[in-house]
Design an enzyme around this catalytic site. Structure first.
Site, short mmCIF file in Angstrom:
data_model
loop_
_atom_site.label_atom_id
_atom_site.label_comp_id
_atom_site.label_asym_id
_atom_site.label_seq_id
_atom_site.Cartn_x
_atom_site.Cartn_y
_atom_site.Cartn_z
N LYS A 111 0.68 -1.25 -0.08
CA LYS A 111 -0.08 0.03 0.09
C LYS A 111 0.87 1.08 0.01
O LYS A 111 0.36 2.36 -0.48
CB LYS A 111 -0.83 -0.01 1.23
C1 LIG Z 1 -4.59 -4.38 1.36
C2 LIG Z 1 -3.86 -5.51 1.27
C3 LIG Z 1 -4.44 -6.60 0.44
C4 LIG Z 1 -5.76 -6.67 -0.42
O1 LIG Z 1 -5.58 -5.59 -1.63
P1 LIG Z 1 -6.98 -5.04 -2.34
O2 LIG Z 1 -6.52 -4.15 -3.30
O3 LIG Z 1 -7.82 -4.68 -1.32
O4 LIG Z 1 -7.52 -6.41 -2.79
C5 LIG Z 1 -3.67 -7.96 0.07
N1 LIG Z 1 -2.43 -7.94 1.22
C6 LIG Z 1 -2.13 -6.85 2.00
C7 LIG Z 1 -0.91 -7.15 2.51
C8 LIG Z 1 -2.55 -5.65 1.96
O5 LIG Z 1 -2.20 -4.69 2.66
#
Ligand SMILES: *Cc1c(COP(=O)(O)O)cnc(C)c1O
Length: 458
Positions: A111
């Site tokens: 993220k």
């Molecule tokens: C947010 C997140 C996901 C999922 O991603 P999306 O875009 O919501 O599908 C998967 N793994 C981790 C570690 C995350 O922080």
């Protein structure tokens, strides 16, 4: 480039508008009216670029109406300076699996890659020069810390992060509650992630309150986040040219894997996008059976994927329904009034051209981490493990690229259940571990949260 809503094609917004608004006024999601499709020659030219140059080219397609290219490049460059990998991401090969490590940013989850850019975009658009912006975020762990790292110490921005009390990993909580300075407020809500999200949505839908505090949001429905995530599909694909390539993606809110779908629409010849879910398997169900029916969230070992209302799926639905905004509205109304909607065979087949999906439960997740460690002497985190598991069934000869979405150290308690292999503490967070934590515990009551926020900003 103009933007429309999945529920109203007549809307016309520019990038700056949709970045600041996040959600369309009709409750729909913003999407570009048209997506640029690169020719083979153009793709070849992109393949030699550095990560920052590639990101500039790709993201510029979506925001050229609002930012000059030169400024965008500087902004992106600045965003990735703090990453511990010079190339932003890292690619590793393990037998026939390839791991794309997306977790070398300040909070050790993918993220950061989008959130760091968003933080600098707030500055670029100078949104806060005459009116303090209050950003309210609900998090199951990773979004919150990435938002804090991106927005910490920015002038005229406050960030309020709601996380479910005692329902995130200790390291996730520590990162969130120790990196912040005095514009960051951590709230532990006595409830679940669903409750946190509901509180935030309630505040967003109360016009008077929203306007009073000049409220904004950085959750994954913000299209700007998607644009930043398209980049690493291109960048990693370029290491495997002339091969068939599929991506396996740990999925919750369908944002990350949707970015892969956009990359494919832009001309990147991706074979399949493999959606990995945990026991919160709404996406696995809708892709394999057509039924989209959210149930209560089950806490799992991959908490960042504990999502039942997978918001970004609406963007795919728009394509599935032949870009018919009226139909999308009907489906979303059905979801609201009846609690579900159902796709027909033709619509499922449309999705299956690009996607496959598999559910991996907690027990399997532990086994996968254990097996990977034994076989490759390398520790993967529980989210990444679901993607490794989901890719096992793919036997079409394509090269599998696994999206590694978080550093295993963030989920040390789970790792210890699976393997005795040591995980080094990453330097990004080593200094945080004995810092004082700062957070307040609140009841799961909307008025308590609102009064808390009003009290802090007055
Ligand atoms: C947010 C997140 C996901 C999922 O991603 P999306 O875009 O919501 O599908 C998967 N793994 C981790 C570690 C995350 O922080």
């Amino acid at each position: 480039m103009e933007y429309i809503s999945t529920r109203n094609k007549n809307l016309k917004y520019n990038f700056k508008d949709i970045f600041l608004r996040g959600l369309a006024p009709d409750g729909g999601l913003f999407i570009p009216k048209q997506i640029k499709k690169y020719s083979k020659d153009e793709i070849k030219k992109l393949s030699v670029l550095s990560y920052v140059d590639l990101a500039t080219e790709i993201i510029f397609n979506f925001c050229s109406s609002s930012i000059e290219k030169k400024k965008l490049k500087n902004l992106i460059k600045k965003s990735y300076q703090s990453f511990s990998s010079e190339e932003v991401i890292k690619l590793k090969k393990f037998g026939n699996l390839n791991l794309i490590e997306l977790y070398h940013g300040p909070t050790l989850a993918f993220k950061d890659i989008a959130m760091q850019v968003l933080g600098n975009m707030y500055d670029e658009f100078n949104v806060s020069s005459n009116n303090k912006v209050n950003i309210i975020v609900a998090t199951s762990g990773d979004t919150g810390s990435a938002a804090i790292a991106a927005l910490n110490d920015r002038k005229n921005i406050n960030v309020f992060i709601l996380h479910p009390y005692k329902k995130i990993s200790n390291i996730q909580r520590k990162i969130m509650t120790t990196i912040g300075s005095n514009n960051i407020y951590n709230i532990a809500v006595k409830g679940t992630f669903d409750d946190c999200q509901k509180l935030v949505k309630e505040m967003f839908s109360e016009n008077k309150f929203r306007e009073k505090i000049n409220m904004s949001g950085v959750n994954s429905i913000n299209w700007a986040r998607i644009t930043c995530q398209i980049v690493y599909y291109f960048y990693s694909y370029f290491k495997f040219q002339n091969k068939k390539v599929s991506f396996a993606v740990p999925t919750g809110n369908f944002g990350d894997v949707f970015a892969g779908y956009v990359a494919k629409k832009m001309g990147l010849p991706i074979q399949k996008l493999i959606v990995a879910t945990n026991e919160n398997d709404i996406l696995e169900k809708v892709i394999n059976t057509g039924k989209y029916k959210p149930t209560k969230v089950k806490p799992s070992l991959s908490p960042s994927m504990d999502v039942q209302i997978s918001s970004n799926f609406e963007r795919l639905l728009f394509d599935v329904l032949n870009e018919d905004d009226k139909k999308v509205s009907i489906f979303m109304n059905d979801l609201k009034s009846k609690g579900s909607f159902l796709l027909n065979k033709e619509q499922i087949d449309f999705i299956k051209k690009d996607f496959s999906a598999k559910k991996i439960n907690d027990k399997e997740t532990i086994e996968i981490i254990k097996g990977f460690s034994r076989e490759h002497n390398f520790v993967i985190d529980p989210h990444t493990a679901t993607a490794v598991g989901a890719s096992k069934d793919v036997k079409d000869g394509s090269e599998i690229l696994i999206l590694g979405t978080a550093h295993p150290y963030k989920f040390l308690e789970t790792i210890k259940m699976a393997t005795s292999q040591k995980v080094e503490i990453p330097k990004q967070i080593a200094h945080l571990m004995d810092k004082k934590e700062n957070y307040d515990i609140l009841e799961n009551k909307i008025n308590d949260v609102k009064n808390y926020i009003l009290g802090k900003i007055s």
